[in-house]
Write an enzyme that holds these catalytic residues in place. Structure first.
Site, PDB file in Angstrom:
ATOM      1  N   GLY A  36      31.329-102.055  34.449  1.00  0.00           N
ATOM      2  CA  GLY A  36      30.940-101.791  35.831  1.00  0.00           C
ATOM      3  C   GLY A  36      30.393-100.391  36.055  1.00  0.00           C
ATOM      4  O   GLY A  36      30.022 -99.717  35.091  1.00  0.00           O
ATOM      5  N   GLN A  93      41.295-100.574  25.434  1.00  0.00           N
ATOM      6  CA  GLN A  93      40.396 -99.733  24.650  1.00  0.00           C
ATOM      7  C   GLN A  93      40.440 -98.259  25.075  1.00  0.00           C
ATOM      8  O   GLN A  93      39.712 -97.437  24.531  1.00  0.00           O
ATOM      9  CB  GLN A  93      38.962-100.255  24.690  1.00  0.00           C
ATOM     10  CG  GLN A  93      38.244-100.055  26.009  1.00  0.00           C
ATOM     11  CD  GLN A  93      36.918-100.792  26.029  1.00  0.00           C
ATOM     12  OE1 GLN A  93      36.872-102.019  25.973  1.00  0.00           O
ATOM     13  NE2 GLN A  93      35.834-100.052  26.081  1.00  0.00           N
ATOM     14  N   HIS A  97      22.603-100.376  31.974  1.00  0.00           N
ATOM     15  CA  HIS A  97      23.106-101.762  31.964  1.00  0.00           C
ATOM     16  C   HIS A  97      21.956-102.728  32.259  1.00  0.00           C
ATOM     17  O   HIS A  97      21.873-103.809  31.658  1.00  0.00           O
ATOM     18  CB  HIS A  97      24.192-101.949  33.032  1.00  0.00           C
ATOM     19  CG  HIS A  97      25.450-101.174  32.787  1.00  0.00           C
ATOM     20  ND1 HIS A  97      25.890-100.191  33.618  1.00  0.00           N
ATOM     21  CD2 HIS A  97      26.380-101.270  31.793  1.00  0.00           C
ATOM     22  CE1 HIS A  97      27.031 -99.689  33.167  1.00  0.00           C
ATOM     23  NE2 HIS A  97      27.348-100.329  32.058  1.00  0.00           N
ATOM     24  N   LYS A 133      23.434 -97.256  22.818  1.00  0.00           N
ATOM     25  CA  LYS A 133      24.191 -96.089  23.324  1.00  0.00           C
ATOM     26  C   LYS A 133      25.566 -96.013  22.654  1.00  0.00           C
ATOM     27  O   LYS A 133      26.004 -94.950  22.255  1.00  0.00           O
ATOM     28  CB  LYS A 133      24.335 -96.231  24.839  1.00  0.00           C
ATOM     29  CG  LYS A 133      25.389 -95.401  25.489  1.00  0.00           C
ATOM     30  CD  LYS A 133      24.821 -94.101  25.976  1.00  0.00           C
ATOM     31  CE  LYS A 133      25.851 -93.144  26.472  1.00  0.00           C
ATOM     32  NZ  LYS A 133      26.995 -93.754  27.144  1.00  0.00           N
ATOM     33  N   ASP A 134      26.236 -97.171  22.551  1.00  0.00           N
ATOM     34  CA  ASP A 134      27.544 -97.217  21.890  1.00  0.00           C
ATOM     35  C   ASP A 134      27.313 -97.782  20.485  1.00  0.00           C
ATOM     36  O   ASP A 134      27.657 -98.930  20.198  1.00  0.00           O
ATOM     37  CB  ASP A 134      28.506 -98.098  22.692  1.00  0.00           C
ATOM     38  CG  ASP A 134      28.749 -97.527  24.070  1.00  0.00           C
ATOM     39  OD1 ASP A 134      29.658 -96.714  24.228  1.00  0.00           O
ATOM     40  OD2 ASP A 134      27.993 -97.874  25.005  1.00  0.00           O
ATOM     41  N   SER A 189      24.881 -93.299  31.746  1.00  0.00           N
ATOM     42  CA  SER A 189      26.267 -93.668  31.479  1.00  0.00           C
ATOM     43  C   SER A 189      27.039 -93.707  32.792  1.00  0.00           C
ATOM     44  O   SER A 189      26.755 -92.913  33.706  1.00  0.00           O
ATOM     45  CB  SER A 189      26.902 -92.623  30.546  1.00  0.00           C
ATOM     46  OG  SER A 189      28.304 -92.746  30.572  1.00  0.00           O
ATOM     47  N   GLY A 229      24.305-102.266  23.960  1.00  0.00           N
ATOM     48  CA  GLY A 229      23.464-101.077  23.955  1.00  0.00           C
ATOM     49  C   GLY A 229      23.609-100.245  22.691  1.00  0.00           C
ATOM     50  O   GLY A 229      24.710-100.086  22.164  1.00  0.00           O
ATOM     51  N   GLN A 239      30.168 -99.130  18.393  1.00  0.00           N
ATOM     52  CA  GLN A 239      30.675-100.366  19.014  1.00  0.00           C
ATOM     53  C   GLN A 239      29.783-101.557  18.646  1.00  0.00           C
ATOM     54  O   GLN A 239      30.264-102.664  18.401  1.00  0.00           O
ATOM     55  CB  GLN A 239      30.714-100.188  20.529  1.00  0.00           C
ATOM     56  CG  GLN A 239      31.028-101.452  21.298  1.00  0.00           C
ATOM     57  CD  GLN A 239      31.222-101.153  22.776  1.00  0.00           C
ATOM     58  OE1 GLN A 239      32.263-100.683  23.182  1.00  0.00           O
ATOM     59  NE2 GLN A 239      30.211-101.427  23.572  1.00  0.00           N
TER      60      GLN A 239
HETATM   61  P1  AMP Z   1      29.911 -99.946  29.489  1.00  0.00           P
HETATM   62  O1  AMP Z   1      29.892-100.494  30.888  1.00  0.00           O
HETATM   63  O2  AMP Z   1      29.814 -98.467  29.426  1.00  0.00           O
HETATM   64  O3  AMP Z   1      31.028-100.529  28.662  1.00  0.00           O
HETATM   65  O4  AMP Z   1      28.571-100.454  28.815  1.00  0.00           O
HETATM   66  C1  AMP Z   1      28.256-101.824  28.750  1.00  0.00           C
HETATM   67  C2  AMP Z   1      27.086-102.034  27.834  1.00  0.00           C
HETATM   68  O5  AMP Z   1      25.961-101.297  28.329  1.00  0.00           O
HETATM   69  C3  AMP Z   1      27.349-101.522  26.405  1.00  0.00           C
HETATM   70  O6  AMP Z   1      26.770-102.436  25.472  1.00  0.00           O
HETATM   71  C4  AMP Z   1      26.620-100.204  26.393  1.00  0.00           C
HETATM   72  O7  AMP Z   1      26.190 -99.799  25.108  1.00  0.00           O
HETATM   73  C5  AMP Z   1      25.429-100.505  27.281  1.00  0.00           C
HETATM   74  N1  AMP Z   1      24.854 -99.276  27.819  1.00  0.00           N
HETATM   75  C6  AMP Z   1      25.517 -98.310  28.505  1.00  0.00           C
HETATM   76  N2  AMP Z   1      24.675 -97.295  28.794  1.00  0.00           N
HETATM   77  C7  AMP Z   1      23.471 -97.623  28.274  1.00  0.00           C
HETATM   78  C8  AMP Z   1      22.195 -96.984  28.227  1.00  0.00           C
HETATM   79  N3  AMP Z   1      21.997 -95.790  28.770  1.00  0.00           N
HETATM   80  N4  AMP Z   1      21.170 -97.626  27.622  1.00  0.00           N
HETATM   81  C9  AMP Z   1      21.376 -98.846  27.047  1.00  0.00           C
HETATM   82  N5  AMP Z   1      22.553 -99.500  27.051  1.00  0.00           N
HETATM   83  C10 AMP Z   1      23.581 -98.897  27.651  1.00  0.00           C
END
Ligand code: AMP
Length: 285
Positions: free
Chosen positions: A31, A61, A37, A151-152, A187, A149, A155
């Site tokens: 979220g 986590q 996202h 980004k992680d 982020s 993403g 993961q």
């Molecule tokens: P999170 O809500 O932070 O757990 O992220 C959910 C998904 O969105 C994960 O697969 C992240 O890697 C991806 N994500 C978060 N930020 C970015 C970004 N700036 N660019 C691409 N994917 C992202």
């Protein structure tokens, strides 16, 4: 948009779609949705027939209770954004719905060395938590494709491993990092940056970029040391800054053009932990 809070109802709904050969795309999130996202969601919309997004802040986590407590919750505006992007299905379960038997005595995964480096080293237990939550969501949703993403990055690798270990049919699609105009990786945590810290935050990407463009010009250890000092001078506290093999994340001690590599960093800025990475000689797949 359908909003499901209960897994049984969602499963029933998805079973009918699957029987009609509808391809299901899935985007897991915690979220506080932002354009990063939506990079995943847009890709999912373009590659599958029905897209489901989940919002779930997974307690298992978070190795740091304060980090969990401070994690932004913006459910109403998230729903609004998803409606604007014509999302098909939102899954919004409670912790009890996902972990009906509580948070103790959960399964343990044999992720191997990948789990003990970079993020794993600084956030013990984090990837076990990621495995526990993703295996539950994958079992409920059984998507054809799950979008994650870059980004992680670690993961992403761990998730591919999880899918292999559990012999799941879901294909993992990796989506490049979406950045702000000044280079900062988008982020959910960025909203916790003060005005001053927000101005400094793009230095993390700029430093990674500086390293990535100088790899063939200086010895790696000196280059990384200069980069770390630059970050520290700007107020960052660096958890790690490494050049690693893009497949197994083993840190390398020198740059070679033939190897697929990833430059990874995590650093704190005024109590906010930022992560970023740049692929070197590697095409995201
Ligand atoms: P999170 O809500 O932070 O757990 O992220 C959910 C998904 O969105 C994960 O697969 C992240 O890697 C991806 N994500 C978060 N930020 C970015 C970004 N700036 N660019 C691409 N994917 C992202």
């Amino acid at each position: 948009m359908y909003i499901f809070k209960q897994k049984a109802a969602l499963k029933r709904h998805l079973r009918i779609l699957r029987e009609r050969q509808i391809r299901i795309g899935y985007v897991p999130t915690m979220g506080a949705l932002h354009e990063g996202h939506f990079a995943l969601i847009e890709r999912a919309i373009s590659e599958t027939d029905i897209v489901i997004c989940s919002i779930f802040i997974n307690p298992t986590q978070f190795n740091d209770a304060q980090d969990l407590k401070r994690y932004p919750v913006q459910t109403d505006s998230d729903i609004q954004k998803l409606l604007e992007h014509e999302m098909n299905i939102l899954f919004l379960p409670s912790v009890n719905e996902i972990y009906p038997d509580g948070l103790k005595h959960l399964e343990h995964y044999s992720f191997g060395a990948l789990e003990t480096m970079a993020e794993g080293l600084h956030r013990p237990g984090h990837f076990q938590g990621v495995g526990q939550v993703l295996s539950r969501f994958l079992e409920i949703i059984k998507p054809d494709r799950m979008f994650m993403g870059q980004k992680d990055y670690q993961q992403l690798l761990m998730t591919r491993k999880l899918v292999r270990l559990a012999d799941l049919k879901t294909e993992i699609v990796a989506v490049p990092i979406r950045r702000e105009r000044d280079g900062l990786a988008m982020s959910s945590r960025n909203i916790r940056l003060s005005e001053e810290a927000r101005k400094t935050a793009p230095e993390l990407y700029k430093t990674l970029y500086f390293v990535s463009t100088n790899l063939d010009k200086q010895p790696l250890d000196a280059l990384l040391e200069t980069a770390r000092k630059q970050l520290e001078e700007k107020g960052f506290k660096v958890d790690y800054l490494i050049l690693a093999d893009a497949e197994d994340l083993q840190a390398v001690d020198r740059f070679t053009e033939k190897q697929s590599l990833v430059l990874l960093a995590a650093a704190w800025l005024e109590g906010v932990r930022l992560i970023d990475n740049i692929l070197v000689n590697t095409i995201l797949s």
